[in-house]
Design an enzyme around this catalytic site. Structure first.
Site, mmCIF file in Angstrom:
data_model
loop_
_atom_site.group_PDB
_atom_site.id
_atom_site.type_symbol
_atom_site.label_atom_id
_atom_site.label_comp_id
_atom_site.label_asym_id
_atom_site.label_seq_id
_atom_site.Cartn_x
_atom_site.Cartn_y
_atom_site.Cartn_z
ATOM 1 N N ASP A 186 6.263 -4.189 10.503
ATOM 2 C CA ASP A 186 6.266 -3.422 11.766
ATOM 3 C C ASP A 186 4.896 -3.292 12.394
ATOM 4 O OD1 ASP A 186 8.653 -1.695 10.000
ATOM 5 O OD2 ASP A 186 9.092 -2.608 11.931
ATOM 6 N N HIS A 233 4.870 0.230 1.906
ATOM 7 C CA HIS A 233 6.232 -0.286 1.709
ATOM 8 C C HIS A 233 6.709 0.104 0.314
ATOM 9 C CE1 HIS A 233 9.608 -3.093 1.626
ATOM 10 N NE2 HIS A 233 9.474 -3.128 2.934
HETATM 11 C C1 SDX Z 1 10.592 -1.148 6.909
HETATM 12 O O1 SDX Z 1 12.804 -1.156 2.535
HETATM 13 C C2 SDX Z 1 12.587 -2.146 3.350
HETATM 14 O O2 SDX Z 1 12.673 -3.304 2.982
HETATM 15 C C3 SDX Z 1 12.257 -1.761 4.760
HETATM 16 C C4 SDX Z 1 11.865 -2.889 5.687
HETATM 17 C C5 SDX Z 1 13.018 -3.821 5.959
HETATM 18 O O3 SDX Z 1 12.759 -4.966 6.348
HETATM 19 O O4 SDX Z 1 14.187 -3.370 5.875
HETATM 20 O O5 SDX Z 1 10.793 -3.640 5.128
HETATM 21 C C6 SDX Z 1 11.431 -2.364 7.044
HETATM 22 O O6 SDX Z 1 11.123 -0.070 6.943
HETATM 23 C C7 SDX Z 1 9.122 -1.286 6.665
HETATM 24 C C8 SDX Z 1 8.401 0.088 6.451
HETATM 25 C C9 SDX Z 1 8.163 0.699 7.833
HETATM 26 N N1 SDX Z 1 7.704 2.069 7.721
HETATM 27 C C10 SDX Z 1 6.456 2.419 8.035
HETATM 28 O O7 SDX Z 1 5.570 1.621 8.349
HETATM 29 C C11 SDX Z 1 6.197 3.923 8.020
HETATM 30 C C12 SDX Z 1 4.901 4.217 7.254
HETATM 31 N N2 SDX Z 1 5.104 3.909 5.863
HETATM 32 C C13 SDX Z 1 5.463 5.023 4.969
HETATM 33 O O8 SDX Z 1 6.298 5.974 5.556
HETATM 34 C C14 SDX Z 1 5.851 4.558 3.579
HETATM 35 O O9 SDX Z 1 4.921 3.637 3.177
HETATM 36 C C15 SDX Z 1 7.239 3.975 3.357
HETATM 37 C C16 SDX Z 1 8.311 4.867 3.859
HETATM 38 C C17 SDX Z 1 7.348 2.647 4.021
HETATM 39 C C18 SDX Z 1 7.412 3.782 1.846
HETATM 40 O O10 SDX Z 1 7.530 5.034 1.290
HETATM 41 P P1 SDX Z 1 7.635 5.212 -0.307
HETATM 42 O O11 SDX Z 1 7.916 3.946 -1.002
HETATM 43 O O12 SDX Z 1 8.532 6.363 -0.567
HETATM 44 O O13 SDX Z 1 6.163 5.501 -0.696
HETATM 45 P P2 SDX Z 1 5.593 6.929 -0.748
HETATM 46 O O14 SDX Z 1 5.951 7.634 0.518
HETATM 47 O O15 SDX Z 1 5.987 7.535 -2.041
HETATM 48 O O16 SDX Z 1 4.035 6.621 -0.717
HETATM 49 C C19 SDX Z 1 3.359 6.400 -1.904
HETATM 50 C C20 SDX Z 1 1.986 7.044 -1.644
HETATM 51 C C21 SDX Z 1 2.102 8.495 -1.181
HETATM 52 O O17 SDX Z 1 0.931 9.145 -1.600
HETATM 53 P P3 SDX Z 1 1.025 10.054 -2.993
HETATM 54 O O18 SDX Z 1 2.173 11.016 -2.780
HETATM 55 O O19 SDX Z 1 1.302 9.044 -4.069
HETATM 56 O O20 SDX Z 1 -0.325 10.688 -3.058
HETATM 57 O O21 SDX Z 1 1.339 6.339 -0.571
HETATM 58 C C22 SDX Z 1 1.145 7.221 0.527
HETATM 59 C C23 SDX Z 1 2.075 8.402 0.330
HETATM 60 O O22 SDX Z 1 1.530 9.579 0.919
HETATM 61 N N3 SDX Z 1 1.524 6.475 1.727
HETATM 62 C C24 SDX Z 1 0.852 6.491 2.870
HETATM 63 C C25 SDX Z 1 1.547 5.609 3.717
HETATM 64 N N4 SDX Z 1 2.606 5.122 3.080
HETATM 65 C C26 SDX Z 1 2.590 5.658 1.855
HETATM 66 N N5 SDX Z 1 -0.261 7.150 3.274
HETATM 67 C C27 SDX Z 1 -0.671 6.931 4.543
HETATM 68 N N6 SDX Z 1 -0.047 6.088 5.411
HETATM 69 C C28 SDX Z 1 1.044 5.414 5.034
HETATM 70 N N7 SDX Z 1 1.650 4.602 5.886
#
Ligand code: SDX
Length: 429
Positions: free
Chosen positions: A364, A306
Protein backbone atom coordinates in the site's frame (compact mmCIF):
# COMPACT_ATOMS: atom_id res chain seq x y z
CA UNK A 1 10.33 -35.74 11.69
CA UNK A 2 7.58 -37.53 13.68
CA UNK A 3 4.06 -37.24 12.33
CA UNK A 4 2.53 -36.20 15.65
CA UNK A 5 3.18 -33.91 18.60
CA UNK A 6 2.75 -35.13 22.18
CA UNK A 7 1.23 -32.65 24.62
CA UNK A 8 1.47 -33.20 28.34
CA UNK A 9 -1.17 -30.95 30.02
CA UNK A 10 -1.12 -30.50 33.82
CA UNK A 11 -4.14 -32.29 35.34
CA UNK A 12 -4.92 -34.28 32.16
CA UNK A 13 -4.07 -37.93 32.78
CA UNK A 14 -3.49 -38.96 29.18
CA UNK A 15 -0.87 -37.22 27.07
CA UNK A 16 -2.46 -35.76 23.91
CA UNK A 17 -1.11 -37.04 20.60
CA UNK A 18 -1.75 -34.37 17.97
CA UNK A 19 -1.24 -35.24 14.28
CA UNK A 20 1.26 -33.16 12.27
CA UNK A 21 0.28 -32.37 8.65
CA UNK A 22 3.11 -31.76 6.20
CA UNK A 23 3.28 -28.72 3.90
CA UNK A 24 4.94 -28.42 0.51
CA UNK A 25 6.24 -24.96 1.46
CA UNK A 26 6.36 -23.01 4.75
CA UNK A 27 5.30 -24.43 8.13
CA UNK A 28 3.95 -27.91 8.87
CA UNK A 29 0.92 -27.73 11.15
CA UNK A 30 -0.15 -29.40 14.39
CA UNK A 31 -3.77 -30.50 14.07
CA UNK A 32 -5.68 -29.45 17.20
CA UNK A 33 -9.09 -30.40 15.83
CA UNK A 34 -9.54 -33.02 18.55
CA UNK A 35 -8.09 -30.79 21.23
CA UNK A 36 -11.43 -30.06 22.88
CA UNK A 37 -11.59 -33.50 24.48
CA UNK A 38 -8.71 -32.39 26.69
CA UNK A 39 -11.02 -29.86 28.35
CA UNK A 40 -8.88 -27.06 26.89
CA UNK A 41 -9.12 -24.82 23.85
CA UNK A 42 -6.16 -23.36 21.96
CA UNK A 43 -5.91 -19.57 22.19
CA UNK A 44 -4.54 -17.33 19.43
CA UNK A 45 -6.14 -13.85 19.20
CA UNK A 46 -5.52 -12.39 15.72
CA UNK A 47 -4.63 -15.89 14.47
CA UNK A 48 -0.92 -15.06 14.58
CA UNK A 49 0.11 -18.75 14.60
CA UNK A 50 -3.10 -20.46 13.47
CA UNK A 51 -3.71 -22.09 10.08
CA UNK A 52 -7.44 -21.78 9.40
CA UNK A 53 -7.47 -24.10 6.40
CA UNK A 54 -5.45 -26.07 3.87
CA UNK A 55 -4.94 -24.22 0.59
CA UNK A 56 -3.06 -24.67 -2.71
CA UNK A 57 -3.55 -21.15 -4.06
CA UNK A 58 -0.98 -18.67 -2.69
CA UNK A 59 2.18 -19.00 -0.63
CA UNK A 60 3.97 -16.21 1.24
CA UNK A 61 7.38 -16.51 2.87
CA UNK A 62 7.37 -13.45 5.12
CA UNK A 63 11.00 -13.86 6.16
CA UNK A 64 12.30 -13.96 2.60
CA UNK A 65 9.73 -11.62 1.03
CA UNK A 66 8.42 -14.33 -1.32
CA UNK A 67 4.93 -14.37 -2.87
CA UNK A 68 3.83 -17.24 -5.16
CA UNK A 69 0.48 -17.55 -6.96
CA UNK A 70 0.02 -21.28 -7.60
CA UNK A 71 3.82 -21.58 -7.35
CA UNK A 72 4.68 -18.76 -9.78
CA UNK A 73 6.69 -15.82 -8.30
CA UNK A 74 4.80 -12.52 -8.28
CA UNK A 75 7.79 -10.81 -9.95
CA UNK A 76 7.51 -13.07 -13.01
CA UNK A 77 3.73 -12.79 -13.23
CA UNK A 78 3.86 -8.99 -12.90
CA UNK A 79 6.42 -8.80 -15.70
CA UNK A 80 5.31 -11.56 -18.09
CA UNK A 81 1.62 -12.27 -17.49
CA UNK A 82 -1.62 -10.28 -17.49
CA UNK A 83 -4.28 -9.88 -14.81
CA UNK A 84 -6.82 -12.02 -16.70
CA UNK A 85 -4.26 -14.80 -17.15
CA UNK A 86 -3.51 -14.53 -13.40
CA UNK A 87 -7.28 -14.81 -12.77
CA UNK A 88 -7.33 -18.06 -14.77
CA UNK A 89 -4.25 -19.30 -12.86
CA UNK A 90 -5.69 -18.50 -9.42
CA UNK A 91 -9.09 -19.98 -10.24
CA UNK A 92 -7.96 -23.15 -12.03
CA UNK A 93 -4.46 -23.76 -10.66
CA UNK A 94 -2.54 -23.85 -13.95
CA UNK A 95 -1.51 -21.37 -16.64
CA UNK A 96 -3.94 -21.67 -19.59
CA UNK A 97 -3.22 -22.87 -23.11
CA UNK A 98 -3.67 -20.10 -25.65
CA UNK A 99 -7.02 -21.61 -26.67
CA UNK A 100 -8.30 -21.94 -23.10
CA UNK A 101 -7.18 -18.38 -22.34
CA UNK A 102 -9.00 -17.04 -25.40
CA UNK A 103 -12.17 -18.82 -24.28
CA UNK A 104 -11.81 -17.49 -20.72
CA UNK A 105 -11.19 -13.94 -21.95
CA UNK A 106 -14.23 -14.16 -24.25
CA UNK A 107 -16.44 -15.32 -21.37
CA UNK A 108 -15.24 -12.55 -19.04
CA UNK A 109 -15.62 -9.92 -21.77
CA UNK A 110 -19.21 -10.98 -22.38
CA UNK A 111 -20.20 -10.67 -18.73
CA UNK A 112 -18.93 -7.12 -18.09
CA UNK A 113 -22.35 -5.44 -18.32
CA UNK A 114 -24.60 -5.25 -15.26
CA UNK A 115 -28.40 -5.45 -15.23
CA UNK A 116 -29.81 -2.00 -16.01
CA UNK A 117 -31.86 -2.20 -12.81
CA UNK A 118 -28.57 -1.94 -10.87
CA UNK A 119 -28.17 1.60 -12.15
CA UNK A 120 -31.21 2.50 -10.02
CA UNK A 121 -29.38 1.33 -6.88
CA UNK A 122 -26.94 4.18 -7.14
CA UNK A 123 -29.59 6.90 -7.10
CA UNK A 124 -30.44 5.91 -3.51
CA UNK A 125 -26.96 6.99 -2.34
CA UNK A 126 -25.78 10.55 -1.72
CA UNK A 127 -23.29 11.67 -4.39
CA UNK A 128 -20.66 12.06 -1.67
CA UNK A 129 -21.16 8.52 -0.29
CA UNK A 130 -17.84 6.72 0.10
CA UNK A 131 -17.47 4.47 -2.98
CA UNK A 132 -16.66 1.49 -0.74
CA UNK A 133 -20.07 1.85 0.94
CA UNK A 134 -21.70 1.85 -2.50
CA UNK A 135 -19.63 -1.12 -3.67
CA UNK A 136 -20.48 -3.21 -0.59
CA UNK A 137 -24.17 -2.59 -1.26
CA UNK A 138 -24.23 -3.16 -5.01
CA UNK A 139 -22.08 -6.31 -4.95
CA UNK A 140 -24.18 -7.79 -2.15
CA UNK A 141 -27.29 -7.07 -4.22
CA UNK A 142 -25.96 -8.91 -7.30
CA UNK A 143 -27.35 -12.19 -5.94
CA UNK A 144 -30.82 -10.71 -6.47
CA UNK A 145 -30.18 -10.86 -10.22
CA UNK A 146 -28.69 -14.30 -10.61
CA UNK A 147 -31.20 -16.79 -9.23
CA UNK A 148 -30.05 -19.13 -12.03
CA UNK A 149 -26.64 -19.77 -10.45
CA UNK A 150 -26.86 -19.76 -6.67
CA UNK A 151 -26.52 -23.49 -6.01
CA UNK A 152 -23.05 -23.38 -4.44
CA UNK A 153 -22.70 -27.17 -4.65
CA UNK A 154 -23.10 -27.02 -8.45
CA UNK A 155 -19.61 -26.56 -9.95
CA UNK A 156 -21.03 -24.84 -13.05
CA UNK A 157 -22.91 -22.36 -10.88
CA UNK A 158 -19.72 -21.63 -8.97
CA UNK A 159 -17.84 -21.08 -12.22
CA UNK A 160 -20.40 -18.69 -13.74
CA UNK A 161 -20.60 -16.74 -10.45
CA UNK A 162 -16.80 -16.38 -10.43
CA UNK A 163 -16.81 -15.18 -14.05
CA UNK A 164 -19.63 -12.71 -13.39
CA UNK A 165 -17.84 -11.25 -10.36
CA UNK A 166 -14.46 -10.89 -12.11
CA UNK A 167 -16.18 -9.39 -15.16
CA UNK A 168 -18.53 -6.99 -13.37
CA UNK A 169 -16.30 -5.58 -10.64
CA UNK A 170 -14.59 -3.05 -12.99
CA UNK A 171 -18.01 -1.95 -14.27
CA UNK A 172 -19.42 -1.50 -10.76
CA UNK A 173 -16.21 0.18 -9.53
CA UNK A 174 -16.28 2.68 -12.39
CA UNK A 175 -20.01 3.29 -11.77
CA UNK A 176 -19.20 4.13 -8.14
CA UNK A 177 -16.73 6.74 -9.39
CA UNK A 178 -18.94 8.18 -12.13
CA UNK A 179 -21.86 8.49 -9.68
CA UNK A 180 -19.67 10.38 -7.20
CA UNK A 181 -18.72 13.01 -9.81
CA UNK A 182 -22.16 13.34 -11.40
CA UNK A 183 -21.10 11.97 -14.78
CA UNK A 184 -23.06 9.36 -16.77
CA UNK A 185 -22.14 5.71 -16.43
CA UNK A 186 -20.02 4.45 -19.35
CA UNK A 187 -20.68 1.00 -20.79
CA UNK A 188 -17.86 -1.54 -21.14
CA UNK A 189 -16.32 -1.86 -24.62
CA UNK A 190 -15.66 -5.43 -25.74
CA UNK A 191 -12.74 -4.49 -27.97
CA UNK A 192 -10.65 -3.19 -25.04
CA UNK A 193 -8.43 -5.15 -22.65
CA UNK A 194 -9.60 -5.61 -19.06
CA UNK A 195 -7.50 -2.73 -17.71
CA UNK A 196 -8.13 -0.44 -20.70
CA UNK A 197 -11.86 -1.12 -20.31
CA UNK A 198 -11.73 -0.14 -16.65
CA UNK A 199 -9.88 3.10 -17.41
CA UNK A 200 -12.33 3.80 -20.23
CA UNK A 201 -15.34 3.33 -17.95
CA UNK A 202 -13.65 5.54 -15.36
CA UNK A 203 -12.47 8.43 -17.52
CA UNK A 204 -14.33 8.48 -20.86
CA UNK A 205 -17.35 10.74 -21.44
CA UNK A 206 -20.08 10.43 -24.09
CA UNK A 207 -18.97 13.65 -25.73
CA UNK A 208 -15.65 12.44 -27.08
CA UNK A 209 -13.68 9.33 -28.04
CA UNK A 210 -11.50 7.85 -25.29
CA UNK A 211 -7.79 7.60 -26.02
CA UNK A 212 -6.22 4.73 -24.06
CA UNK A 213 -2.73 5.27 -22.69
CA UNK A 214 -0.85 1.99 -22.99
CA UNK A 215 1.61 2.79 -20.17
CA UNK A 216 -1.25 3.57 -17.77
CA UNK A 217 -3.25 0.53 -18.92
CA UNK A 218 -0.21 -1.73 -18.40
CA UNK A 219 0.39 -0.19 -14.98
CA UNK A 220 -3.27 -0.66 -14.02
CA UNK A 221 -3.16 -4.28 -15.15
CA UNK A 222 0.00 -4.85 -13.09
CA UNK A 223 -1.60 -3.21 -10.03
CA UNK A 224 -4.54 -5.63 -10.40
CA UNK A 225 -2.07 -8.56 -10.54
CA UNK A 226 -0.17 -7.38 -7.45
CA UNK A 227 -3.42 -7.19 -5.44
CA UNK A 228 -5.06 -10.36 -6.80
CA UNK A 229 -4.46 -12.66 -3.84
CA UNK A 230 -2.57 -12.95 -0.58
CA UNK A 231 -3.47 -16.24 1.16
CA UNK A 232 -5.52 -16.01 4.39
CA UNK A 233 -5.52 -12.22 4.98
CA UNK A 234 -8.37 -10.66 6.95
CA UNK A 235 -10.75 -10.11 4.02
CA UNK A 236 -10.10 -13.54 2.47
CA UNK A 237 -10.69 -15.15 5.87
CA UNK A 238 -13.94 -13.16 6.05
CA UNK A 239 -15.03 -14.53 2.68
CA UNK A 240 -14.17 -18.07 3.78
CA UNK A 241 -16.07 -17.73 7.06
CA UNK A 242 -19.13 -16.24 5.33
CA UNK A 243 -18.93 -18.94 2.65
CA UNK A 244 -18.73 -21.71 5.27
CA UNK A 245 -22.34 -20.93 6.25
CA UNK A 246 -23.52 -21.62 2.68
CA UNK A 247 -24.12 -17.93 1.87
CA UNK A 248 -24.16 -17.13 -1.85
CA UNK A 249 -20.86 -15.97 -3.45
CA UNK A 250 -22.05 -12.39 -4.02
CA UNK A 251 -22.89 -11.98 -0.33
CA UNK A 252 -19.51 -13.49 0.59
CA UNK A 253 -17.59 -11.10 -1.69
CA UNK A 254 -19.58 -8.20 -0.25
CA UNK A 255 -18.43 -9.31 3.22
CA UNK A 256 -14.84 -9.40 1.94
CA UNK A 257 -15.17 -5.85 0.57
CA UNK A 258 -16.41 -4.66 3.96
CA UNK A 259 -13.44 -6.28 5.75
CA UNK A 260 -10.94 -4.91 3.24
CA UNK A 261 -12.15 -1.34 3.90
CA UNK A 262 -10.36 -1.05 7.25
CA UNK A 263 -7.23 1.21 7.32
CA UNK A 264 -5.20 -1.65 8.84
CA UNK A 265 -5.93 -3.71 5.72
CA UNK A 266 -6.97 -2.58 2.25
CA UNK A 267 -7.84 0.93 3.42
CA UNK A 268 -4.13 1.56 4.07
CA UNK A 269 -3.47 2.85 0.53
CA UNK A 270 -6.03 5.63 1.04
CA UNK A 271 -4.69 6.26 4.57
CA UNK A 272 -1.09 6.29 3.29
CA UNK A 273 -1.72 8.99 0.72
CA UNK A 274 -3.57 11.09 3.30
CA UNK A 275 -0.60 10.60 5.63
CA UNK A 276 1.90 11.73 2.95
CA UNK A 277 -0.23 14.82 2.28
CA UNK A 278 -0.41 15.51 6.02
CA UNK A 279 3.39 15.20 6.31
CA UNK A 280 3.48 17.75 3.50
CA UNK A 281 7.25 18.27 3.38
CA UNK A 282 10.41 16.18 3.83
CA UNK A 283 11.36 18.35 6.82
CA UNK A 284 8.32 17.02 8.73
CA UNK A 285 9.20 13.33 8.26
CA UNK A 286 11.17 13.07 11.52
CA UNK A 287 8.19 14.26 13.55
CA UNK A 288 5.94 11.59 12.03
CA UNK A 289 8.52 8.85 12.49
CA UNK A 290 8.65 9.76 16.20
CA UNK A 291 4.83 9.76 16.37
CA UNK A 292 4.80 6.28 14.82
CA UNK A 293 7.25 5.05 17.46
CA UNK A 294 5.38 6.63 20.38
CA UNK A 295 3.39 3.88 22.15
CA UNK A 296 1.03 6.48 23.56
CA UNK A 297 0.23 7.77 20.08
CA UNK A 298 -2.18 5.63 17.99
CA UNK A 299 -0.55 7.00 14.81
CA UNK A 300 1.11 4.35 12.67
CA UNK A 301 3.13 4.76 9.51
CA UNK A 302 0.53 3.81 6.90
CA UNK A 303 1.93 1.51 4.22
CA UNK A 304 4.50 0.10 6.65
CA UNK A 305 4.53 -3.20 8.50
CA UNK A 306 2.81 -6.48 7.81
CA UNK A 307 1.58 -9.48 9.78
CA UNK A 308 3.50 -11.88 7.57
CA UNK A 309 6.26 -9.95 5.77
CA UNK A 310 9.23 -9.33 8.04
CA UNK A 311 11.18 -8.37 4.95
CA UNK A 312 10.32 -6.12 2.00
CA UNK A 313 6.86 -6.93 0.59
CA UNK A 314 7.82 -8.07 -2.94
CA UNK A 315 4.77 -6.22 -4.25
CA UNK A 316 6.08 -2.93 -2.81
CA UNK A 317 9.27 -3.12 -4.89
CA UNK A 318 7.26 -3.73 -8.09
CA UNK A 319 4.80 -1.01 -7.05
CA UNK A 320 7.69 1.43 -6.60
CA UNK A 321 9.01 0.86 -10.13
CA UNK A 322 5.48 1.06 -11.52
CA UNK A 323 5.06 4.35 -9.66
CA UNK A 324 8.12 5.79 -11.41
CA UNK A 325 6.83 4.54 -14.80
CA UNK A 326 3.45 6.17 -14.32
CA UNK A 327 4.85 9.47 -13.04
CA UNK A 328 7.16 9.53 -16.06
CA UNK A 329 4.23 8.81 -18.40
CA UNK A 330 2.06 11.57 -16.93
CA UNK A 331 4.97 14.01 -16.82
CA UNK A 332 4.91 14.26 -13.02
CA UNK A 333 8.26 12.66 -12.25
CA UNK A 334 9.01 15.27 -9.63
CA UNK A 335 5.76 14.64 -7.72
CA UNK A 336 6.45 16.05 -4.23
CA UNK A 337 4.52 13.18 -2.60
CA UNK A 338 6.85 10.66 -4.27
CA UNK A 339 9.84 12.56 -2.94
CA UNK A 340 8.36 12.49 0.58
CA UNK A 341 7.55 8.78 0.22
CA UNK A 342 11.06 7.88 -0.93
CA UNK A 343 12.67 9.96 1.83
CA UNK A 344 10.28 8.46 4.41
CA UNK A 345 11.10 4.95 3.20
CA UNK A 346 14.85 5.64 3.41
CA UNK A 347 14.67 7.15 6.91
CA UNK A 348 12.36 4.44 8.27
CA UNK A 349 14.47 1.61 6.87
CA UNK A 350 17.52 3.06 8.65
CA UNK A 351 15.70 3.66 11.94
CA UNK A 352 16.44 1.16 14.75
CA UNK A 353 12.74 0.91 15.75
CA UNK A 354 11.67 -0.17 12.26
CA UNK A 355 14.68 -2.42 11.83
CA UNK A 356 14.14 -4.12 15.18
CA UNK A 357 10.41 -4.62 14.54
CA UNK A 358 11.07 -5.66 10.93
CA UNK A 359 8.74 -3.00 9.55
CA UNK A 360 9.08 -2.58 5.80
CA UNK A 361 6.98 -0.82 3.15
CA UNK A 362 4.05 -2.98 2.06
CA UNK A 363 2.01 -3.03 -1.13
CA UNK A 364 0.00 0.00 0.00
CA UNK A 365 2.97 2.32 0.37
CA UNK A 366 3.43 3.24 -3.29
CA UNK A 367 0.04 2.27 -4.71
CA UNK A 368 -1.62 5.47 -3.50
CA UNK A 369 0.87 7.75 -5.25
CA UNK A 370 0.62 5.68 -8.42
CA UNK A 371 -3.17 5.67 -8.52
CA UNK A 372 -3.29 9.37 -7.69
CA UNK A 373 -0.91 10.10 -10.60
CA UNK A 374 -3.33 8.16 -12.84
CA UNK A 375 -6.06 10.63 -11.90
CA UNK A 376 -7.84 8.25 -9.53
CA UNK A 377 -9.23 9.94 -6.41
CA UNK A 378 -8.11 8.72 -2.97
CA UNK A 379 -11.59 7.43 -2.11
CA UNK A 380 -11.36 4.98 -5.04
CA UNK A 381 -8.06 3.35 -3.99
CA UNK A 382 -9.58 0.59 -1.86
CA UNK A 383 -12.31 0.06 -4.47
CA UNK A 384 -9.53 -0.80 -6.92
CA UNK A 385 -7.94 -3.08 -4.33
CA UNK A 386 -11.33 -4.84 -3.94
CA UNK A 387 -11.73 -5.09 -7.73
CA UNK A 388 -8.39 -6.89 -7.99
CA UNK A 389 -8.80 -9.04 -4.87
CA UNK A 390 -12.17 -10.39 -6.01
CA UNK A 391 -10.45 -13.16 -7.99
CA UNK A 392 -8.46 -14.18 -4.88
CA UNK A 393 -11.54 -14.14 -2.71
CA UNK A 394 -13.63 -16.19 -5.12
CA UNK A 395 -10.76 -18.65 -5.71
CA UNK A 396 -10.51 -19.30 -1.97
CA UNK A 397 -14.30 -19.50 -1.69
CA UNK A 398 -14.39 -22.01 -4.55
CA UNK A 399 -11.52 -24.06 -3.05
CA UNK A 400 -13.36 -24.27 0.26
CA UNK A 401 -16.84 -25.06 -1.12
CA UNK A 402 -15.29 -27.60 -3.50
CA UNK A 403 -13.81 -29.47 -0.53
CA UNK A 404 -16.41 -32.02 0.66
CA UNK A 405 -14.73 -31.98 4.12
CA UNK A 406 -15.40 -28.27 4.71
CA UNK A 407 -17.53 -27.33 7.75
CA UNK A 408 -19.08 -24.14 9.08
CA UNK A 409 -16.43 -21.99 10.78
CA UNK A 410 -17.26 -21.53 14.47
CA UNK A 411 -14.33 -20.40 16.72
CA UNK A 412 -14.54 -20.82 20.53
CA UNK A 413 -13.34 -18.36 23.19
CA UNK A 414 -11.61 -17.79 26.51
CA UNK A 415 -14.56 -16.64 28.62
CA UNK A 416 -13.61 -14.34 31.52
CA UNK A 417 -17.01 -12.75 32.08
CA UNK A 418 -19.28 -13.08 35.16
CA UNK A 419 -20.03 -16.55 36.50
CA UNK A 420 -23.73 -17.63 36.80
CA UNK A 421 -25.81 -15.24 38.93
CA UNK A 422 -29.56 -14.66 39.57
CA UNK A 423 -31.57 -11.76 38.24
CA UNK A 424 -32.05 -8.87 40.72
CA UNK A 425 -35.21 -6.72 40.67
CA UNK A 426 -34.88 -2.96 40.51
CA UNK A 427 -35.72 -2.43 44.21
CA UNK A 428 -32.88 -4.79 45.26
CA UNK A 429 -30.08 -3.38 43.01
C1 SDX B 1 -2.53 -5.20 3.74
O1 SDX B 1 -2.61 -9.72 5.63
C2 SDX B 1 -2.36 -9.35 4.41
O2 SDX B 1 -1.83 -10.09 3.61
C3 SDX B 1 -2.81 -7.96 4.07
C4 SDX B 1 -2.41 -7.45 2.70
C5 SDX B 1 -3.10 -8.20 1.59
O3 SDX B 1 -2.59 -8.18 0.47
O4 SDX B 1 -4.21 -8.74 1.84
O5 SDX B 1 -1.00 -7.57 2.52
C6 SDX B 1 -2.80 -5.99 2.51
O6 SDX B 1 -3.41 -5.07 4.55
C7 SDX B 1 -1.16 -4.64 3.98
C8 SDX B 1 -1.02 -3.92 5.36
C9 SDX B 1 -1.62 -2.52 5.20
N1 SDX B 1 -1.74 -1.86 6.49
C10 SDX B 1 -0.97 -0.82 6.82
O7 SDX B 1 -0.05 -0.39 6.12
C11 SDX B 1 -1.35 -0.15 8.13
C12 SDX B 1 -0.08 0.08 8.98
N2 SDX B 1 0.43 -1.20 9.40
C13 SDX B 1 0.05 -1.67 10.74
O8 SDX B 1 -1.25 -1.33 11.11
C14 SDX B 1 0.47 -3.10 11.00
O9 SDX B 1 1.76 -3.24 10.57
C15 SDX B 1 -0.36 -4.23 10.41
C16 SDX B 1 -1.80 -4.11 10.74
C17 SDX B 1 -0.19 -4.27 8.93
C18 SDX B 1 0.18 -5.55 10.99
O10 SDX B 1 -0.19 -5.58 12.32
P1 SDX B 1 0.29 -6.78 13.27
O11 SDX B 1 0.83 -7.92 12.51
O12 SDX B 1 -0.80 -7.05 14.24
O13 SDX B 1 1.55 -6.18 13.94
P2 SDX B 1 1.48 -5.39 15.26
O14 SDX B 1 0.39 -4.37 15.15
O15 SDX B 1 1.43 -6.37 16.38
O16 SDX B 1 2.87 -4.64 15.23
C19 SDX B 1 3.99 -5.25 15.75
C20 SDX B 1 4.77 -4.08 16.38
C21 SDX B 1 3.92 -3.27 17.35
O17 SDX B 1 4.80 -2.72 18.29
P3 SDX B 1 4.92 -3.50 19.76
O18 SDX B 1 3.50 -3.61 20.29
O19 SDX B 1 5.52 -4.83 19.42
O20 SDX B 1 5.81 -2.59 20.54
O21 SDX B 1 5.16 -3.17 15.33
C22 SDX B 1 4.53 -1.91 15.54
C23 SDX B 1 3.37 -2.14 16.50
O22 SDX B 1 3.12 -0.97 17.27
N3 SDX B 1 4.03 -1.48 14.24
C24 SDX B 1 4.12 -0.24 13.77
C25 SDX B 1 3.56 -0.29 12.49
N4 SDX B 1 3.13 -1.53 12.24
C26 SDX B 1 3.42 -2.25 13.32
N5 SDX B 1 4.62 0.91 14.29
C27 SDX B 1 4.54 2.01 13.52
N6 SDX B 1 4.01 2.03 12.27
C28 SDX B 1 3.52 0.91 11.72
N7 SDX B 1 3.00 0.94 10.51
Amino acid sequence: MTDSAILDIPGVSEKLELPIHKCTLGNDVIDVNGFGKSGYFTYDPGFVATASCESKITFIDGGKGVLLYRGYPIEQLAEKSSFLEVCYLLLKGELPSEEDFATFKHKVTNHTMVDEQICKFFSGFRRDAHPMAVLVGTVGALSAFYHDSLDIHNEEHREISALRLIAKMPTLAAMCYKYSIGQPFMYPQNDLSYAQNFLQMMFSVPTEDFRTNDVLARAMDRIFTLHADHEQNASTSTVRLAGSTGANPFACISAGIAALWGPAHGGANEACLRMLKEIGHEDNIGKYIEKAKDKKDPFRLMGFGHRVYKNMDPRAAIMRSTCHEVLEAVGDSDDPLLKIAMKLEKIALEDEYFIQKKLYPNVDFYSGITLSAMGIPTSMFTVIFALARTVGWISHWNEMIGDPKHRIGRPRQLYTGPTKRDFVDFDKR
